[in-house]
Design a protein around this motif. Structure first.
Motif, PDB file in Angstrom:
ATOM      1  N   ASP A 334     -10.903  -0.837  -2.533  1.00  0.00           N
ATOM      2  CA  ASP A 334     -11.955   0.084  -3.038  1.00  0.00           C
ATOM      3  C   ASP A 334     -11.101   0.749  -4.135  1.00  0.00           C
ATOM      4  O   ASP A 334     -11.428   1.124  -5.175  1.00  0.00           O
ATOM      5  N   ALA A 335      -9.806   1.304  -3.408  1.00  0.00           N
ATOM      6  CA  ALA A 335      -9.078   2.303  -4.502  1.00  0.00           C
ATOM      7  C   ALA A 335      -8.664   1.686  -5.792  1.00  0.00           C
ATOM      8  O   ALA A 335      -8.764   2.341  -6.848  1.00  0.00           O
ATOM      9  N   LEU A 336      -8.182   0.381  -5.541  1.00  0.00           N
ATOM     10  CA  LEU A 336      -7.938  -0.382  -6.781  1.00  0.00           C
ATOM     11  C   LEU A 336      -8.828  -0.580  -7.714  1.00  0.00           C
ATOM     12  O   LEU A 336      -8.653  -0.486  -8.922  1.00  0.00           O
ATOM     13  N   ILE A 337      -9.845  -0.936  -7.191  1.00  0.00           N
ATOM     14  CA  ILE A 337     -11.143  -1.183  -7.935  1.00  0.00           C
ATOM     15  C   ILE A 337     -11.511  -0.065  -8.883  1.00  0.00           C
ATOM     16  O   ILE A 337     -11.818   0.123  -9.889  1.00  0.00           O
ATOM     17  N   ALA A 338     -11.368   1.177  -8.008  1.00  0.00           N
ATOM     18  CA  ALA A 338     -12.001   2.616  -8.576  1.00  0.00           C
ATOM     19  C   ALA A 338     -10.866   2.864  -9.608  1.00  0.00           C
ATOM     20  O   ALA A 338     -11.304   3.649 -10.610  1.00  0.00           O
ATOM     21  N   ALA A 339      -9.580   2.715  -9.427  1.00  0.00           N
ATOM     22  CA  ALA A 339      -8.698   2.903 -10.345  1.00  0.00           C
ATOM     23  C   ALA A 339      -8.749   2.175 -11.675  1.00  0.00           C
ATOM     24  O   ALA A 339      -7.782   2.277 -12.485  1.00  0.00           O
ATOM     25  N   GLY A 340      -9.373   1.104 -11.702  1.00  0.00           N
ATOM     26  CA  GLY A 340      -9.814   0.296 -12.997  1.00  0.00           C
ATOM     27  C   GLY A 340      -9.126  -0.865 -12.938  1.00  0.00           C
ATOM     28  O   GLY A 340      -8.897  -1.438 -14.150  1.00  0.00           O
ATOM     29  N   VAL A 341      -8.321  -1.422 -11.866  1.00  0.00           N
ATOM     30  CA  VAL A 341      -7.477  -2.713 -11.850  1.00  0.00           C
ATOM     31  C   VAL A 341      -8.438  -3.688 -11.863  1.00  0.00           C
ATOM     32  O   VAL A 341      -9.283  -3.895 -10.832  1.00  0.00           O
ATOM     33  N   PRO A 342      -8.281  -4.623 -12.824  1.00  0.00           N
ATOM     34  CA  PRO A 342      -9.410  -5.661 -13.053  1.00  0.00           C
ATOM     35  C   PRO A 342      -9.052  -7.035 -12.111  1.00  0.00           C
ATOM     36  O   PRO A 342      -7.671  -6.831 -11.906  1.00  0.00           O
ATOM     37  N   ASP A 343      -9.839  -7.760 -11.587  1.00  0.00           N
ATOM     38  CA  ASP A 343      -9.499  -9.091 -11.073  1.00  0.00           C
ATOM     39  C   ASP A 343      -8.780  -8.970  -9.722  1.00  0.00           C
ATOM     40  O   ASP A 343      -7.589  -9.777  -9.506  1.00  0.00           O
ATOM     41  N   VAL A 344      -9.041  -7.893  -8.980  1.00  0.00           N
ATOM     42  CA  VAL A 344      -8.242  -8.040  -7.692  1.00  0.00           C
ATOM     43  C   VAL A 344      -8.897  -9.014  -6.839  1.00  0.00           C
ATOM     44  O   VAL A 344     -10.130  -8.791  -6.575  1.00  0.00           O
ATOM     45  N   GLN A 345      -8.250  -9.749  -6.106  1.00  0.00           N
ATOM     46  CA  GLN A 345      -8.690 -10.687  -5.430  1.00  0.00           C
ATOM     47  C   GLN A 345      -8.668 -10.445  -3.807  1.00  0.00           C
ATOM     48  O   GLN A 345      -9.993 -10.635  -3.312  1.00  0.00           O
ATOM     49  N   ALA A 346      -7.909  -9.875  -3.425  1.00  0.00           N
ATOM     50  CA  ALA A 346      -7.977  -9.516  -2.210  1.00  0.00           C
ATOM     51  C   ALA A 346      -6.687  -8.615  -1.685  1.00  0.00           C
ATOM     52  O   ALA A 346      -5.628  -8.583  -2.602  1.00  0.00           O
ATOM     53  N   VAL A 347      -6.675  -7.527  -0.699  1.00  0.00           N
ATOM     54  CA  VAL A 347      -5.585  -7.051  -0.533  1.00  0.00           C
ATOM     55  C   VAL A 347      -5.186  -7.150   1.044  1.00  0.00           C
ATOM     56  O   VAL A 347      -6.497  -7.121   1.939  1.00  0.00           O
ATOM     57  N   TRP A 348      -4.070  -6.924   1.584  1.00  0.00           N
ATOM     58  CA  TRP A 348      -3.907  -6.903   3.147  1.00  0.00           C
ATOM     59  C   TRP A 348      -2.664  -5.891   3.425  1.00  0.00           C
ATOM     60  O   TRP A 348      -1.677  -5.990   2.824  1.00  0.00           O
ATOM     61  N   ALA A 349      -3.189  -4.953   4.407  1.00  0.00           N
ATOM     62  CA  ALA A 349      -2.001  -4.043   4.825  1.00  0.00           C
ATOM     63  C   ALA A 349      -1.372  -4.339   5.937  1.00  0.00           C
ATOM     64  O   ALA A 349      -2.136  -4.595   6.974  1.00  0.00           O
ATOM     65  N   HIS A 350      -0.312  -5.157   5.955  1.00  0.00           N
ATOM     66  CA  HIS A 350       0.093  -6.048   7.210  1.00  0.00           C
ATOM     67  C   HIS A 350       0.309  -5.340   8.458  1.00  0.00           C
ATOM     68  O   HIS A 350       0.848  -4.012   8.419  1.00  0.00           O
ATOM     69  N   GLU A 351       0.067  -5.581   9.580  1.00  0.00           N
ATOM     70  CA  GLU A 351       0.328  -5.227  10.776  1.00  0.00           C
ATOM     71  C   GLU A 351       2.014  -4.694  11.112  1.00  0.00           C
ATOM     72  O   GLU A 351       2.195  -3.801  11.555  1.00  0.00           O
ATOM     73  N   ILE A 352       2.760  -5.695  10.444  1.00  0.00           N
ATOM     74  CA  ILE A 352       4.193  -5.462  10.718  1.00  0.00           C
ATOM     75  C   ILE A 352       4.541  -4.046  10.102  1.00  0.00           C
ATOM     76  O   ILE A 352       5.348  -3.515  10.928  1.00  0.00           O
ATOM     77  N   GLY A 353       3.803  -3.609   9.153  1.00  0.00           N
ATOM     78  CA  GLY A 353       4.134  -2.444   8.702  1.00  0.00           C
ATOM     79  C   GLY A 353       3.257  -1.375   9.002  1.00  0.00           C
ATOM     80  O   GLY A 353       3.187  -0.209   8.496  1.00  0.00           O
ATOM     81  N   GLY A 354       2.721  -1.468  10.275  1.00  0.00           N
ATOM     82  CA  GLY A 354       1.628  -0.580  10.876  1.00  0.00           C
ATOM     83  C   GLY A 354       0.379  -0.297   9.856  1.00  0.00           C
ATOM     84  O   GLY A 354       0.041   0.963   9.809  1.00  0.00           O
ATOM     85  N   ALA A 355       0.020  -1.117   8.821  1.00  0.00           N
ATOM     86  CA  ALA A 355      -0.862  -1.106   7.887  1.00  0.00           C
ATOM     87  C   ALA A 355      -0.666   0.022   6.946  1.00  0.00           C
ATOM     88  O   ALA A 355      -1.542   0.440   6.311  1.00  0.00           O
ATOM     89  N   ARG A 356       0.692   0.508   6.961  1.00  0.00           N
ATOM     90  CA  ARG A 356       0.979   1.417   5.782  1.00  0.00           C
ATOM     91  C   ARG A 356       2.159   0.667   4.973  1.00  0.00           C
ATOM     92  O   ARG A 356       2.227   1.165   3.840  1.00  0.00           O
ATOM     93  N   MET A 357       3.105   0.177   5.677  1.00  0.00           N
ATOM     94  CA  MET A 357       4.537   0.000   5.070  1.00  0.00           C
ATOM     95  C   MET A 357       4.819  -1.110   4.226  1.00  0.00           C
ATOM     96  O   MET A 357       5.695  -1.268   3.424  1.00  0.00           O
TER      97      MET A 357
END
Ligand SMILES: Cc1cc2nc3c(=O)[nH]c(=O)nc-3n(C[C@H](O)[C@H](O)[C@H](O)COP(=O)(O)O)c2cc1C
Length: 484
Positions: A334-357
């Motif tokens: 949602d943040a990427l789209i709100a910032a105006g980045v076009p054609d975002v397909q998917a995002v994944w915040a990986h568990e290995i980085g605690g969904a942050r890193m």
């Protein structure tokens, strides 16, 4: 708070019945609260699709005094908790979550909790000298923990000193003795801000700790709901129905009427004790144990056969890393789209980085510089900046949630000297295991943006992928189901 309609009591047992029907509940009899239950949960959550666990017959405790773990660790369970159509894949779940957090937040003020007089939570009451937090099988989760933690998948309910704002946050709760618990609230968290106001005024801080209810409760109190907004309202927007609460008899703080166990009391000025150590979401213990506020428990309410909701942090994948990955991925999208980045397909915040890193976004490249734009915004946007370390951008043919594919793209589509941007003096944290090697006193750290997309200026000539086409794969999978 309204008191017109009857709301949702956040009953954990109704949800457990649903999970049984889904075939995703494993009941465990006889595991010890002392390390065994924690280790079973930890090994369980490392499976590909872990079931939820419900522990009973815990040595030293009456039958029926139970602990639940791994509640949010599958796409189907997480979609049922979020009241979405049941999705059995990460992709399906993040897709159906798209735009929802913004919608829930926007509708939250239509769903103030509804106050009722009675609820199952008042089936049993301890007060005065009868208060005994050891009546419940709080686990010693890991060998190096500083104590038994009754509160992990819990909700800590507090109220602002000079407004009606009620906050509900997930903060860990360690048992000190039969009527004292330690409360770890990181500075800046809403509960900590409220606590500081009371301490400055020299007044005792009222606290009600909800140890177990529908996991939607701790799922939402464990994410960053805006300052000043009550999490009960946000939960109401998800349920499309207000949460039904009863008022604590001492503090008047609202707690779900169908909660399992509630500890109520006060954190008094100048009453802090050593708390922890306890593992963090990234998989490490912090450097040193620190002091934390102590809550003197004066009342305990609990249902017959109460269930502690457990969700301990540990080296990922841990009990709540999957739910964090899903929730943060949706927020980042949602943040990427709100910032105006076009054609975002998917995002994944990986568990290995605690969904942050370690976060990855896939895009359909449209113009020169598109990939860097996506990567830098992923690294620096409001939901993403805290402790982000690696932000990776991949093309649309790469599944960002599949580490094998992501690392293949990094290995084969990057020129390291060109494709890794380093941001200096970014937002770090004293909580970062690497903070020990930070070069300045303030928590600055560097961040990498890895552009693992095919170079835009050579995209047409870039070598073709040596793999069966999607169409051929599908046709062959359909025909050869029995071996594939
Ligand atoms: C299972 C779990 C345990 C957590 N433990 C803590 C904790 O001990 N201290 C803390 O400050 N945040 C902890 N968090 C993170 C906070 O719950 C999260 O930042 C939340 O937004 C805090 O609520 P607030 O925004 O109302 O302050 C935990 C989250 C989860 C899901």
């Amino acid at each position: 708070m309204s008191n017109k309609t009857v709301g949702n009591p956040l009953d954990l047992r109704a949800w457990i019945d649903e999970v049984k029907h889904m075939g995703e509940l494993t009941e465990v009899s006889g595991a010890d609260w002392n390390l065994e239950l924690g280790a079973i949960s930890e090994l369980n959550v490392k499976k590909d699709l872990p079931n939820a666990l419900l522990f009973d017959d815990i040595p030293g405790y009456p039958q029926g005094h139970r602990v639940m773990t791994c509640s949010t660790s599958s796409p189907s369970r997480l979609s049922s908790i979020l009241r979405l159509p049941i999705e059995s894949t990460n992709g399906g779940l993040t897709q159906s979550l798209r735009g929802k957090p913004k919608q829930w937040q926007g509708q939250a003020d239509q769903y103030p909790p509804v106050v009722v007089d009675q609820g199952p939570i008042f089936e049993n009451v301890q007060s005065g000298d009868d208060v005994d937090v050891f009546a419940f099988p709080s686990p010693l989760w890991h060998e190096l923990d500083g104590g038994r933690y009754i509160g992990t998948g819990c909700m800590v309910v507090t109220k602002d000193l000079d407004s009606e704002w009620v906050n509900v946050g997930t903060y860990r709760v360690m048992v000190h003795d039969r009527n004292h618990v330690g409360l770890d609230m990181v500075p800046g968290k809403h509960g900590a801000i409220q606590y500081d106001k009371y301490m400055k005024a020299g007044k005792p801080f009222p606290v009600a700790i909800v140890v177990g209810c529908d996991p939607l409760g701790y799922l939402i109190s464990g994410i960053e709901v805006p300052f000043g907004m009550c999490e009960y309202n946000y939960i109401g927007a998800i349920l499309k129905q207000p949460v039904s609460v009863v008022k604590g008899q001492l503090t008047g703080l609202p707690v779900p009427s169908g909660a399992e166990i509630v500890l109520e009391g006060w954190a008094h000025p100048n009453d802090e004790r050593i708390e922890g150590p306890f593992g963090e979401f990234h998989g490490y213990y912090p450097g040193k144990p620190a002091t934390a506020p102590v809550v003197t428990i004066e009342r305990v309410y609990y249902r017959n056969n109460p269930i502690i909701m457990g969700s301990p942090p540990a080296k990922p994948p841990n009990d709540y890393s999957y739910s964090k990955a899903v929730m943060r991925s949706a927020l980042l999208m949602d943040a990427l789209i709100a910032a105006g980045v076009p054609d975002v397909q998917a995002v994944w915040a990986h568990e290995i980085g605690g969904a942050r890193m370690f976060n990855v976004v896939s895009i359909q490249q449209r113009y020169a510089g598109h990939a860097r734009q996506a990567g830098h915004i992923l690294s620096q946007c409001g939901v993403g900046a805290y402790m982000s370390r690696y932000s990776v951008v991949v093309d649309e043919d790469i599944d960002p949630s599949n580490l094998q594919e992501v690392m293949w793209a990094i290995a084969t589509r990057t020129d390291p000297s060109l494709d890794i941007d380093i941001i200096q003096r970014g937002m770090g944290s004293k909580n970062d295991p690497m903070s020990i090697a930070y070069t300045s006193k303030a928590p600055f750290t560097s961040k990498a943006v890895i552009d693992a997309c095919r170079p835009y200026d050579f995209i047409k000539e870039f070598p073709a992928v040596a793999e069966a086409s999607k169409e051929l794969q599908e046709a062959v999978r359909a025909k050869w189901k029995h071996i594939l």
